[in-house]
Every structure is written in structure tokens, then in C-alpha cells.
Scaffold this active site. Sequence first.
Site, PDB file in Angstrom:
ATOM      1  N   HIS A  84       0.771  -1.239  -0.132  1.00 26.95           N
ATOM      2  CA  HIS A  84      -0.035   0.207   0.092  1.00 26.95           C
ATOM      3  C   HIS A  84       1.011   1.142  -0.025  1.00 26.95           C
ATOM      4  O   HIS A  84       1.656   1.521   0.869  1.00 26.95           O
ATOM      5  CB  HIS A  84      -0.905  -0.189   1.141  1.00 26.95           C
ATOM      6  CG  HIS A  84      -2.031  -1.194   1.114  1.00 26.95           C
ATOM      7  ND1 HIS A  84      -2.397  -1.896   2.018  1.00 26.95           N
ATOM      8  CD2 HIS A  84      -2.645  -1.415  -0.029  1.00 26.95           C
ATOM      9  CE1 HIS A  84      -3.354  -2.579   1.543  1.00 26.95           C
ATOM     10  NE2 HIS A  84      -3.421  -2.556   0.268  1.00 26.95           N
ATOM     11  N   GLU A 121       2.028   3.494   2.999  1.00 29.51           N
ATOM     12  CA  GLU A 121       2.461   3.066   4.289  1.00 29.51           C
ATOM     13  C   GLU A 121       4.026   2.979   4.100  1.00 29.51           C
ATOM     14  O   GLU A 121       4.486   1.670   4.135  1.00 29.51           O
ATOM     15  CB  GLU A 121       1.870   1.327   4.293  1.00 29.51           C
ATOM     16  CG  GLU A 121       0.220   1.681   4.510  1.00 29.51           C
ATOM     17  CD  GLU A 121      -0.393   0.421   4.376  1.00 29.51           C
ATOM     18  OE1 GLU A 121       0.014  -0.804   4.487  1.00 29.51           O
ATOM     19  OE2 GLU A 121      -1.709   0.563   4.292  1.00 29.51           O
ATOM     20  N   HIS A 173       2.516  -3.906   6.874  1.00 31.19           N
ATOM     21  CA  HIS A 173       1.634  -2.705   6.665  1.00 31.19           C
ATOM     22  C   HIS A 173       1.805  -1.972   7.701  1.00 31.19           C
ATOM     23  O   HIS A 173       2.125  -2.198   8.538  1.00 31.19           O
ATOM     24  CB  HIS A 173       0.130  -3.420   6.482  1.00 31.19           C
ATOM     25  CG  HIS A 173      -0.186  -4.185   5.360  1.00 31.19           C
ATOM     26  ND1 HIS A 173      -0.794  -3.566   4.144  1.00 31.19           N
ATOM     27  CD2 HIS A 173       0.232  -5.311   4.862  1.00 31.19           C
ATOM     28  CE1 HIS A 173      -0.895  -4.651   3.306  1.00 31.19           C
ATOM     29  NE2 HIS A 173       0.016  -5.526   3.547  1.00 31.19           N
ATOM     30  N   GLU A 211       0.544  -5.126  11.130  1.00 32.21           N
ATOM     31  CA  GLU A 211       0.383  -3.726  10.951  1.00 32.21           C
ATOM     32  C   GLU A 211       1.226  -2.877  11.927  1.00 32.21           C
ATOM     33  O   GLU A 211       0.972  -3.232  12.858  1.00 32.21           O
ATOM     34  CB  GLU A 211      -1.138  -3.453  11.148  1.00 32.21           C
ATOM     35  CG  GLU A 211      -2.301  -4.223  10.253  1.00 32.21           C
ATOM     36  CD  GLU A 211      -2.643  -3.347   9.007  1.00 32.21           C
ATOM     37  OE1 GLU A 211      -1.682  -2.384   8.871  1.00 32.21           O
ATOM     38  OE2 GLU A 211      -3.224  -3.921   8.040  1.00 32.21           O
TER      39      GLU A 211
HETATM   40  C1  CXA Z   1      -5.452  -6.976   5.882  1.00 31.58           C
HETATM   41  C2  CXA Z   1      -4.203  -7.600   5.359  1.00 31.58           C
HETATM   42  C3  CXA Z   1      -4.292  -9.080   5.135  1.00 31.58           C
HETATM   43  C4  CXA Z   1      -5.395  -9.716   5.394  1.00 31.58           C
HETATM   44  C5  CXA Z   1      -6.638  -8.957   5.971  1.00 31.58           C
HETATM   45  C6  CXA Z   1      -6.610  -7.528   6.105  1.00 31.58           C
HETATM   46  C7  CXA Z   1      -5.449  -5.669   6.425  1.00 31.58           C
HETATM   47  C8  CXA Z   1      -4.862  -4.430   5.545  1.00 31.58           C
HETATM   48  C9  CXA Z   1      -5.691  -4.548   4.240  1.00 31.58           C
HETATM   49  O1  CXA Z   1      -6.767  -4.194   4.214  1.00 31.58           O
HETATM   50  O2  CXA Z   1      -5.131  -5.196   3.147  1.00 31.58           O
HETATM   51  N1  CXA Z   1      -4.927  -3.489   6.212  1.00 31.58           N
HETATM   52  S1  CXA Z   1      -4.388  -2.087   5.623  1.00 31.58           S
HETATM   53  N2  CXA Z   1      -2.822  -1.806   5.692  1.00 31.58           N
HETATM   54  O3  CXA Z   1      -4.842  -0.852   6.484  1.00 31.58           O
HETATM   55  O4  CXA Z   1      -4.905  -1.673   4.293  1.00 31.58           O
HETATM   56 ZN    ZN Z   2      -1.931  -1.937   3.974  1.00 35.20          ZN
END
Ligand code: CXA
Ligand code: ZN
Length: 447
Positions: free
Chosen positions: A188, A191, A323, A396
Site C-alpha cells: 500500500h 504505508e 503494513h 500492521e
Molecule cells: C489486512 C491484511 C491482510 C489480510 C486482511 C486484512 C489488512 C490490510 C488490508 O486491508 O489489506 N489493512 S491496511 N494496511 O490498512 O490496508
Molecule cells: Zn496496507
Amino acid sequence: MRLKQLRGRRTTAVAALLTMALAVPIAAQADEDSPHNGEAKASAEVPRQYEVKGADTAAERTKLARTGVSVDAARKGSVVITADSAQLKKVHALGYATKDLGGPPLRNSKGVKVKPGVADFPSDDSGYHNYDEMTKAIDDAVAKHSDIISKQVIGKSHEGKDIVAVKISDNVKDDEAEPEVLFTHHQHAREHLTVEMALYLIKEFGDKYGSDDAIKKAVDGREIWIVPDINPDGGEYDLTDGEYQMWRKNRQPNEGSQEIGTDPNRNWDFKWGCCDGSSTDPGAEDYRGTAPSSAPEVKVVTDFVNSRVVDGKQQIKAAIDFHTYGELVMWPWGWTSDEVTDGMTQDDIDTFKAVGKDMAGSNNYTPQQSSALYVTDGAIDDYLWGAQKVFAYTFEMYPGDSGSDGFYPPDEVIEKETSRNREAVLKLIDNADCMYKAIGKEEQYCK
Ligand code: CXA
Ligand code: ZN
Ligand code: CA
Ligand code: CA
Ligand code: CA
């Protein structure tokens, strides 16, 4: 006052007025002095964060995500989302009240402007690495420690930037019969702390190999792969003209739409689009793309992971995808809130939990199955486990759910928040020879 000057300020009163006053989407307004002016599309609306009152169950957060917003932080009694003005309307249509938390911060207190057309961090955040600085840091580490660190280009992004994998091991030029561990970063765009996490690991393993026993054991006994930047196009776009753009996806155009980008973390080839855990709308933050691996960056990393199958056996045993934010250690599944399912035995889930909780104990993150946050399909950890039987986690990073730094923590926190994950990373690497030893079943699974 003009939009460009408002952008990024966290003065919520003015921002709220602006949002209410504009029935016309902000994106429709011309941005006079934008360097993009004259190109096909006027510069896009920069989305903002909002607190949504209520919506504090996984089911409600999943439903919220279906409006096309990203769900950024799950709090008790509320949730923080990123939304553009059109998406915000859909959230209100669901009956939710929202509070404007502002756009991305301006970190240019000294008034030093980056050159127009150059993607770089604003001067207050110069401790972060943009793409060129990251590449140089990697190349420097390879030059300094060529006995244990190598780099290979595994493919190119949509815009043609190199996507690289860094390998760290003794006898690094040989493919040895050692358990392999994969760390992936920066799916992302906004991030950016995750790239710093990759650079921290490369530096830590390189510089401390000769002096730190735990590091030496990890490097000698494993083959460590680090992909520091899965989404270089999005990352650079987020730094347009030295102003954060609150961008999430890659920068691939979508046929028949003005909207740009696919969410890489909804594009992996396992149960893609199966379960209402992603969007078919190209304007959504979690747009899944036209097909599994339709995002070139996802295809590149998928091909790399496939290339680690030797004599029919996947060499990568464990993985972390980094992330921000929320301070969470998460494991599959994302596509279902069930635990034991086809492809996930009781021993599997027990192992995920045991190692996940152990890692979370070292960095003080919260351990949970990822669907407890919200349902996703096409996420990398579901792919790595479901299709490759890699014990794959999602971290995260900083800040936690109440943190106000959001996606843009100041560069002063980089050292603390990357080194915070040192022990968790070493724990995973140590477990990678037999993940099931965490539940005392080494004999049964790993002889
Ligand atoms: C996530 C990552 C992997 C599996 C389920 C959920 C969270 C991630 C996402 O939505 O891809 N959160 S984030 N970094 O805020 O986008
Ligand atoms: Zn992310
Ligand atoms: Ca600073
Ligand atoms: Ca080796
Ligand atoms: Ca090997």
C-alpha cells in the site's frame, strides 16, 4: 481559499465546511497550478480520514468497506476510514455519522519545496527513503556485505520500475538446502514505514552478522528474502511534489474508467473475489482488479514465490507482509471468520496462533485472525497459505488504533518502530525450520 492550500491541514472545522459546501466532487475542480495540468486527467481529489461512530464489529467494518473506503483503524465504538467525497456520501447513506479527521499532514515547516515533478518526502520527513534512496541503501548494503547479501531484480512495476528481492544468507550465491523466509513490504502506497522496516532488517542483518549471535544464527541457518517495495509506482505517486497524496493502490489505469489503480492486497490468486471482501469498482480503495494477479506487481511477486518451488517443494516456510497501521499481528484466513476449514487444520491454526502470539508478545502488538478486523479476499497471506502452504502473517505497524499519526508518522519514530519488530522477525526465522514445533508436533510434521 484554494484547495491546494487547504489540503493536508488538520483543521477540521474548515475541512468540514469545505466538504459540506462542495456538492460537486473536488476532483472535478481544475487545479490551476498543478504540474499535471494539461494532462488527460485533472489531479485527483486527495481523500481524507474520518471517524465513523459505531461500526465496531467485523461485520459492520466489512459492510463499511463495501462503500469503497479503506478501514484504517478499528476502535472501540468507532472506526477510522479513508474516503473521498463520493465514498463519504455512501457512508452517510448507510446511516453513519462521521467526524472529519483531516487530510494527509503537511510536513514542510521550513518551507523547502521539492522540485516540481519530483517524488520525495517533505523536508520534515527526510529520514524516510523514496524509491531512489531505497535503491541506493540496498545497493550500499550489497556492496558492503557481498558475502551475505545479494540483490536480484524479479520484475517491473506497471510504470517500469524495478521490483527487487534481497537475499541474505551465508554462501549467498548458492541456493542451499536451508529453510527460506520471506518478508514483503509496501503493498500500500501510503504505508512508507514498511520500506523503512525492510531497510532496517537489511542493515541489521548486514552490520551485525559479525557481532550478534542471534543474527549470525539466522543468517547461517536460513535463506532470508526481503522484497522491500512491492508497489513502487504508488509509493512515488504518494510523494508527488513533496506532498502526501493519501494514495493506497498501484498506478495501473482501468479500462473504461477515469479511476486509477488496483489494490494489490485484493489481487492475489487465491479465492480472488470470492467472499465480498473486495470491490469490483475501480474507484474503490480495495478494487480487486480484473483478474487474479492482474496487477503486474502482484504477478512479479507471485512468479518469484513460484520460483522458490524446488523439486516440487516450496522452499519458503514462513512470511511476514508489513503494513501500517494498527499494531496488529494477523494470520489467515481473511476470506472467512472460520478457523478450521478446507486447507486449515486444527494443528495449522494452533500453530499460526502459537507463533503469532509469541511474536506479538515481543512487539506488544495485538494478535488476531485477520478476518476479525474485516473480511478480505485476495490478500497475500491467504494466497501464501492457501496456495503455497507458507505460514504467512500480516503485521500492521505503528501507530496503534488510537494513534493520531495514522499513515504518516514523523521520521523521528522510524528507528524505534522498526527495531521494535527485531525479536518478532528473529522468532519467525527461528521457527521456520518446523513451524509445528511451536505446538510440540515436530515429530509428526517435520522429520
Ligand atoms: C489486512 C491484511 C491482510 C489480510 C486482511 C486484512 C489488512 C490490510 C488490508 O486491508 O489489506 N489493512 S491496511 N494496511 O490498512 O490496508
Ligand atoms: Zn496496507
Ligand atoms: Ca522530522
Ligand atoms: Ca546459506
Ligand atoms: Ca534454498
